[in-house]
Design an enzyme around this catalytic site. Structure first.
Site, short mmCIF file in Angstrom:
data_model
loop_
_atom_site.label_atom_id
_atom_site.label_comp_id
_atom_site.label_asym_id
_atom_site.label_seq_id
_atom_site.Cartn_x
_atom_site.Cartn_y
_atom_site.Cartn_z
N CYS A 35 0.82 -1.22 0.00
CA CYS A 35 0.00 0.00 0.00
C CYS A 35 0.85 1.26 0.00
O CYS A 35 0.34 2.34 -0.25
CB CYS A 35 -0.96 0.01 1.19
SG CYS A 35 -0.12 0.04 2.77
N ASP A 37 2.24 2.67 2.57
CA ASP A 37 2.13 3.46 3.79
C ASP A 37 3.39 3.33 4.64
O ASP A 37 4.04 2.29 4.65
CB ASP A 37 0.91 3.02 4.61
CG ASP A 37 -0.39 3.38 3.88
OD1 ASP A 37 -0.31 4.06 2.84
OD2 ASP A 37 -1.46 3.00 4.36
N CYS A 60 -3.05 5.28 5.61
CA CYS A 60 -4.51 5.25 5.63
C CYS A 60 -5.05 5.54 7.04
O CYS A 60 -4.30 5.59 8.02
CB CYS A 60 -4.99 3.88 5.18
SG CYS A 60 -4.70 2.62 6.41
N CYS A 104 -2.67 -2.89 8.66
CA CYS A 104 -2.35 -1.54 9.14
C CYS A 104 -1.92 -1.60 10.61
O CYS A 104 -1.00 -0.88 11.02
CB CYS A 104 -3.55 -0.61 8.98
SG CYS A 104 -4.42 -0.82 7.40
#
Ligand code: FES
Length: 124
Positions: A35, A37, A60, A104
């Site tokens: 992603c 991140d 995110c 995450c």
């Protein structure tokens, strides 16, 4: 049921402990290649206790909420306890994350573990 719990929304909208800790003596940065991140944790450790912690997360909403919650979970805690922090504990404290957002919370666990590695390597 809403996709995100109230706690996730709260920590996303009002993240705790955001920023750079100038006198940190343990820094951990991790990223998720899929992603893109990035999460960075700054810890100030004294007497084997996390005296202060801040984070910067370019990612995110779930990553921001996970970082925020993780800092709350380790602030003021002895290293023995901090070492055992898992992404499951972060997720539970947030009252859950959707399955496709669990990675995450893994970033938060990894960033803290990396900061601890940094701390121990500085002591060596
Ligand atoms: Fe990658 Fe949340 S989507 S950390």
């Amino acid at each position: 049921m809403a996709l995100y719990s109230e706690k996730v929304m709260d920590h996303f909208r009002n993240p705790r402990n955001v920023g750079v800790l100038e006198d940190a003596n343990a820094i951990g940065e991790v990223g998720n290649a899929k992603c893109g991140d990035i999460m960075k944790m700054y810890l100030k450790i004294e007497d084997d206790v996390v005296q202060d912690v801040k984070f910067e997360t370019f990612g995110c909403g779930s990553a921001i909420a996970s970082s925020s919650m993780a800092t709350e979970l380790i602030k003021g805690k002895p290293l023995e306890e901090v070492k055992k922090l898992t992404n499951q504990a972060v997720t539970e404290a947030l009252d859950g994350l959707p399955a496709h957002k669990l990675h995450c919370s893994v970033l938060a666990e990894e960033a803290i573990q990396k900061a601890l590695e940094d701390y121990y390597s500085r002591q060596a």
